[in-house]
Scaffold this active site. Structure first.
Site, PDB file in Angstrom:
ATOM      1  N   HIS A 272       0.838  -1.209   0.000  1.00 17.43           N
ATOM      2  CA  HIS A 272       0.000   0.000   0.000  1.00 17.43           C
ATOM      3  C   HIS A 272       0.875   1.263   0.000  1.00 17.43           C
ATOM      4  O   HIS A 272       0.642   2.188  -0.780  1.00 17.43           O
ATOM      5  CB  HIS A 272      -0.941   0.016   1.207  1.00 17.43           C
ATOM      6  CG  HIS A 272      -1.592   1.338   1.440  1.00 17.43           C
ATOM      7  ND1 HIS A 272      -2.513   1.881   0.563  1.00 17.43           N
ATOM      8  CD2 HIS A 272      -1.448   2.244   2.444  1.00 17.43           C
ATOM      9  CE1 HIS A 272      -2.899   3.070   1.015  1.00 17.43           C
ATOM     10  NE2 HIS A 272      -2.274   3.305   2.155  1.00 17.43           N
TER      11      HIS A 272
ATOM     12  N   HIS B 297       2.998   7.872   5.745  1.00 13.17           N
ATOM     13  CA  HIS B 297       1.716   8.503   6.063  1.00 13.17           C
ATOM     14  C   HIS B 297       0.862   7.767   7.092  1.00 13.17           C
ATOM     15  O   HIS B 297       0.082   8.390   7.798  1.00 13.17           O
ATOM     16  CB  HIS B 297       0.908   8.793   4.792  1.00 13.17           C
ATOM     17  CG  HIS B 297       0.226   7.607   4.192  1.00 13.17           C
ATOM     18  ND1 HIS B 297       0.862   6.753   3.325  1.00 13.17           N
ATOM     19  CD2 HIS B 297      -1.031   7.136   4.348  1.00 13.17           C
ATOM     20  CE1 HIS B 297       0.020   5.810   2.952  1.00 13.17           C
ATOM     21  NE2 HIS B 297      -1.145   6.010   3.562  1.00 13.17           N
ATOM     22  N   ASP B 298       0.987   6.466   7.230  1.00 10.19           N
ATOM     23  CA  ASP B 298       0.176   5.708   8.193  1.00 10.19           C
ATOM     24  C   ASP B 298       0.957   5.263   9.426  1.00 10.19           C
ATOM     25  O   ASP B 298       0.419   4.568  10.280  1.00 10.19           O
ATOM     26  CB  ASP B 298      -0.417   4.461   7.523  1.00 10.19           C
ATOM     27  CG  ASP B 298      -1.644   4.768   6.684  1.00 10.19           C
ATOM     28  OD1 ASP B 298      -2.343   5.757   6.985  1.00 10.19           O
ATOM     29  OD2 ASP B 298      -1.906   4.014   5.732  1.00 10.19           O
TER      30      ASP B 298
ATOM     31  N   GLU C   9      -0.428   6.299  12.919  1.00 11.63           N
ATOM     32  CA  GLU C   9      -1.766   5.753  13.155  1.00 11.63           C
ATOM     33  C   GLU C   9      -1.742   4.238  13.380  1.00 11.63           C
ATOM     34  O   GLU C   9      -2.531   3.714  14.154  1.00 11.63           O
ATOM     35  CB  GLU C   9      -2.640   6.076  11.939  1.00 11.63           C
ATOM     36  CG  GLU C   9      -4.111   5.890  12.150  1.00 11.63           C
ATOM     37  CD  GLU C   9      -4.912   6.523  11.027  1.00 11.63           C
ATOM     38  OE1 GLU C   9      -5.662   5.787  10.371  1.00 11.63           O
ATOM     39  OE2 GLU C   9      -4.787   7.752  10.803  1.00 11.63           O
ATOM     40  N   ASP C  10      -0.833   3.542  12.702  1.00 12.07           N
ATOM     41  CA  ASP C  10      -0.893   2.079  12.666  1.00 12.07           C
ATOM     42  C   ASP C  10       0.255   1.345  13.346  1.00 12.07           C
ATOM     43  O   ASP C  10       0.256   0.117  13.375  1.00 12.07           O
ATOM     44  CB  ASP C  10      -0.959   1.603  11.211  1.00 12.07           C
ATOM     45  CG  ASP C  10      -2.226   2.048  10.501  1.00 12.07           C
ATOM     46  OD1 ASP C  10      -3.196   2.417  11.181  1.00 12.07           O
ATOM     47  OD2 ASP C  10      -2.244   2.026   9.260  1.00 12.07           O
TER      48      ASP C  10
END
Length: 183
Positions: free
Chosen positions: A35, A65-66, A69-70
């Protein structure tokens, strides 16, 4: 640092952090780095279509970018490994779990709009990449909400990157076929 070396450094950092969480692309068994790579590919192509685009910055932000958050990666760790500007961009792209779920997208878009157009481009590229066949376990309601959010992203980030806006508009249109009752 040359672009290729910057890409390699960043993708290795991000891939390890996401792999440490055993993260895969939802609905698949593909490692999450696929991704990240797809979002970055959208950014690389957009950079060729966009005058004055800071490609090196945007590639790093796309790959990261993630990560807040992850993964267990911290803001301070991003500052130390990369820099404050990249960390701030990633933070803006991160939904704030401390606020109500229905307010998170508006909050994130508000923070994104205060930053450079490259950050806007990463958000557009992320949603372009995510508008694939929805995971089988998604309800029709969730699919429709995801489509609605994509329209919201396109509207709010209008003027950020015409090339990516056109790509997202096309993906949104194609995604409509998933917004009808499942057979």
């Amino acid at each position: 640092m040359e672009l290729q070396a910057l890409y390699q450094k960043t993708i290795k950092f991000a891939a390890k952090k996401h792999a440490d969480q055993n993260q895969v692309i939802p609905g698949t068994n593909l490692p999450y780095v696929v991704h990240l790579s797809n979002v970055t590919m959208e950014i690389i192509i957009a950079s060729q279509e966009t005058k004055g685009f800071n490609t090196a910055f945007a590639i790093q932000v796309a790959l990261l970018h993630d990560i807040l958050e992850d993964t267990v990666t911290t803001f301070d760790e991003l500052v130390e490994e990369f820099d404050e500007e990249i960390a701030q961009a990633v933070l803006a792209l991160t939904k704030n779990a401390a606020i109500a779920k229905e307010e998170r997208m508006v909050d994130s878009l508000t923070r994104i709009k205060k930053l450079s157009k490259e950050v806007w481009a990463v958000k557009l590229a992320d949603r372009i990449t995510n508008l694939q066949v929805p995971p089988e376990n998604w309800s029709l309601e969730k699919i429709k909400e995801y489509h609605k959010q994509a329209l919201q992203i396109l509207t709010e980030l209008k003027g950020g990157n015409p090339y990516l806006e056109n790509r997202l508009a096309e993906r949104i249109s194609n995604y409509l076929k998933y917004c009808t009752a499942k057979a």
